[in-house]
Motif scaffolding. Structure first.
Motif, PDB file in Angstrom:
ATOM      1  N   GLY A   1       0.803  -1.219   0.000  1.00 46.09           N
ATOM      2  CA  GLY A   1       0.000   0.000   0.000  1.00 46.09           C
ATOM      3  C   GLY A   1       0.831   1.261   0.000  1.00 46.09           C
ATOM      4  N   VAL A   2       2.139   1.125   0.245  1.00 50.38           N
ATOM      5  CA  VAL A   2       3.026   2.287   0.256  1.00 50.38           C
ATOM      6  C   VAL A   2       4.011   2.188  -0.917  1.00 50.38           C
ATOM      7  CG1 VAL A   2       4.828   3.481   1.561  1.00 50.38           C
ATOM      8  CG2 VAL A   2       2.790   2.632   2.724  1.00 50.38           C
ATOM      9  N   LEU A   3       4.609   1.012  -1.062  1.00 50.82           N
ATOM     10  CA  LEU A   3       5.523   0.807  -2.187  1.00 50.82           C
ATOM     11  C   LEU A   3       4.838   0.102  -3.350  1.00 50.82           C
ATOM     12  CD1 LEU A   3       8.839  -0.288  -0.418  1.00 50.82           C
ATOM     13  CD2 LEU A   3       8.042   2.006  -1.033  1.00 50.82           C
ATOM     14  N   TYR A   4       3.893  -0.790  -3.031  1.00 52.64           N
ATOM     15  CA  TYR A   4       3.211  -1.521  -4.101  1.00 52.64           C
ATOM     16  C   TYR A   4       1.852  -1.998  -3.622  1.00 52.64           C
ATOM     17  CZ  TYR A   4       3.567  -6.362  -2.400  1.00 52.64           C
ATOM     18  OH  TYR A   4       3.386  -7.528  -1.698  1.00 52.64           O
ATOM     19  N   ASP A   5       0.984  -2.322  -4.571  1.00 47.81           N
ATOM     20  CA  ASP A   5      -0.280  -2.984  -4.239  1.00 47.81           C
ATOM     21  C   ASP A   5      -0.125  -4.462  -4.558  1.00 47.81           C
ATOM     22  OD1 ASP A   5      -1.805  -0.787  -3.307  1.00 47.81           O
ATOM     23  OD2 ASP A   5      -2.149  -0.118  -5.363  1.00 47.81           O
ATOM     24  N   SER A   6      -0.373  -5.314  -3.585  1.00 46.12           N
ATOM     25  CA  SER A   6      -0.173  -6.747  -3.775  1.00 46.12           C
ATOM     26  C   SER A   6      -1.309  -7.364  -4.566  1.00 46.12           C
ATOM     27  CB  SER A   6      -0.036  -7.430  -2.409  1.00 46.12           C
ATOM     28  OG  SER A   6      -1.194  -7.209  -1.631  1.00 46.12           O
TER      29      SER A   6
ATOM     30  N   ALA B   1       3.489   4.196  -8.463  1.00 46.44           N
ATOM     31  CA  ALA B   1       4.340   5.036  -9.308  1.00 46.44           C
ATOM     32  C   ALA B   1       5.388   5.798  -8.489  1.00 46.44           C
ATOM     33  CB  ALA B   1       3.469   6.018 -10.088  1.00 46.44           C
ATOM     34  N   GLY B   2       6.614   5.693  -8.881  1.00 41.28           N
ATOM     35  CA  GLY B   2       7.685   6.478  -8.258  1.00 41.28           C
ATOM     36  C   GLY B   2       8.308   5.869  -7.027  1.00 41.28           C
ATOM     37  N   SER B   3       7.749   4.733  -6.559  1.00 42.16           N
ATOM     38  CA  SER B   3       8.196   4.236  -5.252  1.00 42.16           C
ATOM     39  C   SER B   3       9.564   3.555  -5.303  1.00 42.16           C
ATOM     40  CB  SER B   3       7.143   3.311  -4.645  1.00 42.16           C
ATOM     41  OG  SER B   3       6.865   2.241  -5.521  1.00 42.16           O
TER      42      SER B   3
ATOM     43  N   PRO C   1      -2.605  11.658  12.251  1.00 42.46           N
ATOM     44  CA  PRO C   1      -1.308  11.439  11.607  1.00 42.46           C
ATOM     45  C   PRO C   1      -0.556  12.769  11.620  1.00 42.46           C
ATOM     46  CG  PRO C   1      -3.085  10.655  10.216  1.00 42.46           C
ATOM     47  CD  PRO C   1      -3.724  11.344  11.374  1.00 42.46           C
ATOM     48  N   ASN C   2       0.735  12.719  11.816  1.00 43.96           N
ATOM     49  CA  ASN C   2       1.480  13.972  11.885  1.00 43.96           C
ATOM     50  C   ASN C   2       1.423  14.696  10.543  1.00 43.96           C
ATOM     51  OD1 ASN C   2       3.141  11.853  13.837  1.00 43.96           O
ATOM     52  ND2 ASN C   2       2.684  13.841  14.730  1.00 43.96           N
ATOM     53  N   LEU C   3       1.373  13.938   9.483  1.00 39.87           N
ATOM     54  CA  LEU C   3       1.186  14.515   8.147  1.00 39.87           C
ATOM     55  C   LEU C   3       0.398  13.527   7.303  1.00 39.87           C
ATOM     56  CD1 LEU C   3       4.756  15.832   7.239  1.00 39.87           C
ATOM     57  CD2 LEU C   3       2.753  17.223   7.761  1.00 39.87           C
ATOM     58  N   SER C   4      -0.306  14.044   6.308  1.00 42.30           N
ATOM     59  CA  SER C   4      -0.902  13.155   5.316  1.00 42.30           C
ATOM     60  C   SER C   4      -0.484  13.624   3.929  1.00 42.30           C
ATOM     61  CB  SER C   4      -2.426  13.171   5.416  1.00 42.30           C
ATOM     62  OG  SER C   4      -2.845  12.473   6.549  1.00 42.30           O
ATOM     63  N   TRP C   5      -0.289  12.693   3.054  1.00 39.90           N
ATOM     64  CA  TRP C   5       0.075  13.042   1.689  1.00 39.90           C
ATOM     65  C   TRP C   5      -1.153  13.135   0.809  1.00 39.90           C
ATOM     66  CZ3 TRP C   5       4.471  12.553   4.105  1.00 39.90           C
ATOM     67  CH2 TRP C   5       5.611  13.121   3.524  1.00 39.90           C
ATOM     68  N   ASP C   6      -1.183  14.131  -0.015  1.00 41.09           N
ATOM     69  CA  ASP C   6      -2.305  14.262  -0.943  1.00 41.09           C
ATOM     70  C   ASP C   6      -1.823  14.044  -2.370  1.00 41.09           C
ATOM     71  OD1 ASP C   6      -4.913  14.557  -1.499  1.00 41.09           O
ATOM     72  OD2 ASP C   6      -4.932  16.736  -1.422  1.00 41.09           O
ATOM     73  N   ALA C   7      -0.885  13.143  -2.518  1.00 38.72           N
ATOM     74  CA  ALA C   7      -0.260  12.940  -3.831  1.00 38.72           C
ATOM     75  C   ALA C   7      -0.806  11.692  -4.496  1.00 38.72           C
ATOM     76  CB  ALA C   7       1.237  12.822  -3.660  1.00 38.72           C
ATOM     77  N   ASP C   8      -0.676  11.629  -5.801  1.00 42.43           N
ATOM     78  CA  ASP C   8      -1.099  10.427  -6.517  1.00 42.43           C
ATOM     79  C   ASP C   8      -0.068   9.319  -6.353  1.00 42.43           C
ATOM     80  OD1 ASP C   8      -3.411  11.541  -7.402  1.00 42.43           O
ATOM     81  OD2 ASP C   8      -2.503  12.354  -9.212  1.00 42.43           O
ATOM     82  N   SER C   9       1.188   9.713  -6.223  1.00 43.22           N
ATOM     83  CA  SER C   9       2.232   8.704  -6.123  1.00 43.22           C
ATOM     84  C   SER C   9       2.575   8.467  -4.663  1.00 43.22           C
ATOM     85  CB  SER C   9       3.461   9.153  -6.897  1.00 43.22           C
ATOM     86  OG  SER C   9       3.916  10.387  -6.369  1.00 43.22           O
ATOM     87  N   SER C  10       3.551   7.646  -4.415  1.00 45.66           N
ATOM     88  CA  SER C  10       3.836   7.230  -3.046  1.00 45.66           C
ATOM     89  C   SER C  10       4.411   8.356  -2.210  1.00 45.66           C
ATOM     90  CB  SER C  10       4.819   6.066  -3.056  1.00 45.66           C
ATOM     91  OG  SER C  10       6.111   6.549  -3.322  1.00 45.66           O
ATOM     92  N   ALA C  11       4.247   8.255  -0.908  1.00 50.81           N
ATOM     93  CA  ALA C  11       4.801   9.240   0.008  1.00 50.81           C
ATOM     94  C   ALA C  11       6.312   9.258  -0.109  1.00 50.81           C
ATOM     95  CB  ALA C  11       4.397   8.917   1.434  1.00 50.81           C
ATOM     96  N   ALA C  12       6.863   8.061  -0.235  1.00 53.22           N
ATOM     97  CA  ALA C  12       8.318   7.993  -0.369  1.00 53.22           C
ATOM     98  C   ALA C  12       8.755   8.741  -1.625  1.00 53.22           C
ATOM     99  CB  ALA C  12       8.754   6.540  -0.429  1.00 53.22           C
ATOM    100  N   GLY C  13       7.978   8.563  -2.682  1.00 55.12           N
ATOM    101  CA  GLY C  13       8.273   9.295  -3.917  1.00 55.12           C
ATOM    102  C   GLY C  13       8.175  10.787  -3.695  1.00 55.12           C
ATOM    103  N   CYS C  14       7.184  11.167  -2.930  1.00 58.44           N
ATOM    104  CA  CYS C  14       6.955  12.568  -2.603  1.00 58.44           C
ATOM    105  C   CYS C  14       8.159  13.165  -1.885  1.00 58.44           C
ATOM    106  CB  CYS C  14       5.736  12.659  -1.701  1.00 58.44           C
ATOM    107  SG  CYS C  14       4.637  13.998  -2.092  1.00 58.44           S
ATOM    108  N   ILE C  15       8.669  12.393  -0.945  1.00 63.69           N
ATOM    109  CA  ILE C  15       9.860  12.852  -0.231  1.00 63.69           C
ATOM    110  C   ILE C  15      11.040  12.944  -1.192  1.00 63.69           C
ATOM    111  CG2 ILE C  15      11.567  12.259   1.548  1.00 63.69           C
ATOM    112  CD1 ILE C  15       9.346  10.792   3.038  1.00 63.69           C
ATOM    113  N   ALA C  16      11.236  11.838  -1.900  1.00 60.69           N
ATOM    114  CA  ALA C  16      12.430  11.741  -2.730  1.00 60.69           C
ATOM    115  C   ALA C  16      12.440  12.774  -3.847  1.00 60.69           C
ATOM    116  CB  ALA C  16      12.541  10.337  -3.306  1.00 60.69           C
ATOM    117  N   ALA C  17      11.291  13.110  -4.349  1.00 58.72           N
ATOM    118  CA  ALA C  17      11.207  14.054  -5.470  1.00 58.72           C
ATOM    119  C   ALA C  17      11.705  15.431  -5.068  1.00 58.72           C
ATOM    120  CB  ALA C  17       9.768  14.144  -5.957  1.00 58.72           C
ATOM    121  N   HIS C  18      11.748  15.701  -3.789  1.00 58.37           N
ATOM    122  CA  HIS C  18      12.143  17.030  -3.329  1.00 58.37           C
ATOM    123  C   HIS C  18      13.463  17.018  -2.588  1.00 58.37           C
ATOM    124  CE1 HIS C  18       7.861  17.364  -4.172  1.00 58.37           C
ATOM    125  NE2 HIS C  18       8.164  18.590  -4.547  1.00 58.37           N
TER     126      HIS C  18
END
Lengths: 298, 298
Positions: free
Chosen positions: B17-22, B32-34, B250-267
């Motif tokens: 659910g974070v890196l992939y859907d099983s 995408a992007g994970s 949650p301390n933060l929530s992501w509103d992105a289409d791609s993964s949170a990790a991707g969100c972090i890494a992209a920046h």
């Protein structure tokens, strides 16, 4: 004899675990003395209604099986969850997704099941597959306001080949997954006992419920203002009652090898008063709860 | 930027659910992007440990699948419930009856399973049959003091073909039937997060947990003293968090289409500080909980 006992006019009898153990090739095995007990109770002049959470078959099919096992029983004498659920569905315009036993489906024949807006769960037995549970879950979680209707909330029951998980366990699984609370139709719901009492035409304070389930039978009947007897046949297991919350201890417990109904019937002729006396005199009151039982029966 | 953010030294990443859907033929589909995100996080110098409740396969098999999907991941980087359960079983001399996925059984190869004195339940998927659940129930109810160990308590998860009931739902069924409380090994158990942090060598106040489950990931990490981010991929469903009790939003929530990790890494480039800044600056804080989130991050 306590004053209330003289006023007893009707009995509600659970079926599975009290009259017979279900399962196996013939569909079940009668508990010794129980068919004779039903006949004697009827002959005594006491009112009798069967109050069951059975949802593995239509009432018609269930009654036919019991007749085949030697019981004097008719469809009109049986209060069961599926007809009660159908009334509720119609009243509230609910269209169910059914997770029930194949043999119960005909009970819902005239219910609109298109585009479901609730889930009805019964004792589905082999239909409690991984795929079917996921399907019911997806219907529920997809609803804006999930409605889960459960035909009973029993924890387990005894079949001829051993204990089986009852509908309550699967109800809890769906409740947890969807963060909802199921609406229980059937025992221990108060409305269900009230409809069984209405069928008999006997008020709660003049009736006794006899069953093997401490929550569904004993607790439910007590909540409804009835007195309750827990039999030690069926699913009864020594020491288990204490862990479960019911309003009071069972008013009486039977320590007999045969059915409670048999126990009653064995000590009565046609005299209603004698039968009521037998309820008090022949029952084995749990030693550990004697004071509370006395109070409850005072 | 908040002072704590400058101190972040490690990330715990949920997988499903974070890196992939099983699910599906290939065993799953990357979000995408994970895969790129995992590479960037590693390049940034941040410590990284994967913290999963996956119990449908041994860690070896699971890691091999993820490598096949393009992820830079090794067995030592994965903290999973089955090895933790094996340690617990050995410590307490427990002999499990297993209700788990066939592919998980090898994790318990050197555990004595004769004459069981407890039940271990994992995400058994198709093994969650009526017969298997009855069997596990009978083992439990037959024990003088039933011990139920659950590998996680997730309510459901998302596979490529839809939502599926997770182990927590079946755990609840057995808890109810046997009137016991399961011991949870895996998220959200504090000891489980602590062992993942120990693997990284990072204390809780210097780590962030990223996951899609409000209870197992967010709540569990917060109980352990970590900050937590809920992604909106995987099982995330709008409006669902509110109904579930966790220590804090949650301390933060992501509103992105791609993964949170991707969100972090992209920046981020290779700068640890820049990455931590991105966590704060790019994340979309839930509007409804802004004040509480600010306080939590102050």
């Amino acid at each position: 004899m306590a004053a209330w006992a003289r006023a007893v006019r009707g009995l509600l009898l659970d079926i599975s675990g009290v009259l017979y153990d279900s399962g196996g090739e013939g569909g079940g095995v009668p508990i010794a003395g129980s068919a004779e007990a039903v006949r004697r109770i009827k002959a005594s002049g006491l009112k009798l209604q069967f109050c069951t959470n059975e949802t593995q078959a239509t009432r018609e099919k269930f009654v036919k099986k019991l007749q085949g096992l030697g019981f004097d029983i008719s469809v009109a004498e049986v209060t069961a969850p599926a007809p009660a659920a159908c009334r509720l569905l119609k009243e509230r315009g609910l269209r169910p997704h059914l997770l029930v036993h194949d043999d119960l489906v005909p009970e819902f024949a005239d219910i609109d099941k298109t585009n479901p807006n609730c889930v009805v769960i019964g004792d589905a037995a082999e239909n409690f597959s991984y795929a079917n549970l996921n399907e019911a879950f997806r219907v529920l979680i997809g609803l804006e306001k999930p409605v889960l209707i459960s035909l009973g909330k029993g924890r387990y029951y005894k079949e001829t080949d051993g204990l089986k998980l009852d509908v309550g366990a699967y109800m809890k699984a769906l409740e947890y997954a969807c963060d909802v609370e199921a609406e229980v139709v059937g025992k221990p719901a108060k409305a269900f006992f009230e409809s069984a009492l209405a069928e008999m035409g006997v008020p709660p304070e003049q009736a006794i419920m006899i069953g093997d389930d401490i929550v569904s039978d004993v607790g439910g009947a007590q909540q409804c203002g009835m007195r309750a007897v827990q039999v030690r046949t069926g699913k009864y297991r020594s020491g288990c009652s204490g862990a479960v919350q019911v309003p009071k201890e069972p008013n009486l417990s039977w320590d007999a090898d045969s059915s409670a109904a048999g126990c009653i019937a064995a000590h009565t002729g046609s005299s209603e008063v004698a039968l009521q006396g037998a309820v008090l005199e022949q029952a084995h009151v749990c030693a550990r709860s004697k004071s509370r039982v006395s109070a409850a029966w005072g």
